[in-house]
Design a protein around this motif. Structure first.
Motif, mmCIF file in Angstrom:
data_model
loop_
_atom_site.group_PDB
_atom_site.id
_atom_site.type_symbol
_atom_site.label_atom_id
_atom_site.label_comp_id
_atom_site.label_asym_id
_atom_site.label_seq_id
_atom_site.Cartn_x
_atom_site.Cartn_y
_atom_site.Cartn_z
ATOM 1 N N ASN A 89 4.344 21.368 -3.974
ATOM 2 C CA ASN A 89 4.817 22.621 -3.380
ATOM 3 C C ASN A 89 5.924 22.395 -2.361
ATOM 4 O OD1 ASN A 89 3.852 25.307 -4.141
ATOM 5 N ND2 ASN A 89 1.817 24.434 -3.881
ATOM 6 N N LYS A 114 7.615 30.194 -6.765
ATOM 7 C CA LYS A 114 6.241 29.698 -6.891
ATOM 8 C C LYS A 114 6.225 28.454 -7.792
ATOM 9 C CE LYS A 114 1.806 31.786 -6.840
ATOM 10 N NZ LYS A 114 1.022 32.970 -6.916
ATOM 11 N N LEU A 115 5.404 27.472 -7.420
ATOM 12 C CA LEU A 115 5.261 26.244 -8.203
ATOM 13 C C LEU A 115 4.890 26.594 -9.637
ATOM 14 C CD1 LEU A 115 5.078 23.080 -8.145
ATOM 15 C CD2 LEU A 115 2.639 23.386 -7.659
ATOM 16 N N TYR A 152 1.514 20.834 -13.387
ATOM 17 C CA TYR A 152 2.260 21.361 -12.255
ATOM 18 C C TYR A 152 3.687 20.838 -12.190
ATOM 19 C CZ TYR A 152 -2.514 22.323 -10.667
ATOM 20 O OH TYR A 152 -3.813 22.761 -10.587
ATOM 21 N N PHE A 198 9.932 25.264 -9.946
ATOM 22 C CA PHE A 198 9.470 26.523 -9.367
ATOM 23 C C PHE A 198 10.001 27.673 -10.216
ATOM 24 C CE2 PHE A 198 9.651 23.403 -6.000
ATOM 25 C CZ PHE A 198 8.432 23.572 -5.360
ATOM 26 N N TRP A 222 -0.950 31.340 -12.817
ATOM 27 C CA TRP A 222 -1.667 31.260 -11.544
ATOM 28 C C TRP A 222 -2.891 32.161 -11.566
ATOM 29 C CZ3 TRP A 222 -1.896 27.717 -8.007
ATOM 30 C CH2 TRP A 222 -0.807 26.842 -7.819
#
Length: 192
Positions: free
Chosen positions: A132, A39-40, A106, A34, A86
């Motif tokens: 996530n 945020k991922l 990811y 993250f 993103w």
């Protein structure tokens, strides 16, 4: 954050040293799944998006002029910083949601969306939802991916060139993934 116990269990499953797994994480994501805002981590690959649209029988040339920052045919080394990824992914989703999601990598181990099944997920959306939830899920996906692609031998033997070639694709040498992984492995090993 992944516990040492979880790293140890993953290493035992793969049959490699913990330092090897940590070196992969370090090269792929600076060792974090993250970003600083929670945020991922994601890295969008416009040339993969081109390929994914073709697979779906969508002509990427139709969108190339309007979406030139997220859609091109050939690999380019400059992806931009993590904080714009993103936005790029979300722009690509305007063309086709699934193709866009399959065109990004990811989490801590930067597993490509099109590899969701090898990582143990029915859909790319399932993988992103799981990743996530935390880095432990990302580690579990990595272990499944290694097993599915029979990359355990390369990790066991610390054959970082073979591993990087298969894990990062034919452009691995442009980014010196193998030599950086070797360096990180030695640094991590010497600290323990």
């Amino acid at each position: 954050m992944i516990s040492e116990t979880a790293f140890g269990q993953a290493a035992a499953t793969i049959g490699c040293e913990v330092a090897v797994i940590k070196a992969v994480a370090k090269i792929e994501s600076a060792g974090a799944g993250f970003d600083s805002s929670g945020k991922l981590k994601v890295l969008f690959e416009p040339h993969i998006f081109w390929q994914q649209l073709l697979i779906k029988k969508i002509n990427p040339e139709r969108y190339a002029a309007t979406y030139k920052d997220v859609l091109y045919a050939q690999y380019k080394q400059d992806h931009g910083s993590y904080n714009v990824q993103w936005d790029k992914l979300n722009r690509a989703r305007q063309i086709n949601e699934e193709a866009a999601m399959k065109s990004a990598s990811y989490g801590m181990f930067q597993i490509m969306g099109f590899n969701h099944e090898a990582a143990g997920f029915n859909t790319v959306a399932d993988m992103v939802v799981a990743f996530n939830t935390g880095e432990d899920a990302q580690l579990q996906g990595f272990v499944k991916f290694i097993q599915s692609n029979k990359l355990h031998v390369a990790l066991q033997q610390k054959d970082f060139t073979t591993f990087a070639k298969k894990y990062n694709g034919p452009s691995y040498a442009l980014n010196a993934y193998d030599t950086k992984m070797q360096t990180y492995y030695l640094q991590i090993k010497n600290k323990s």
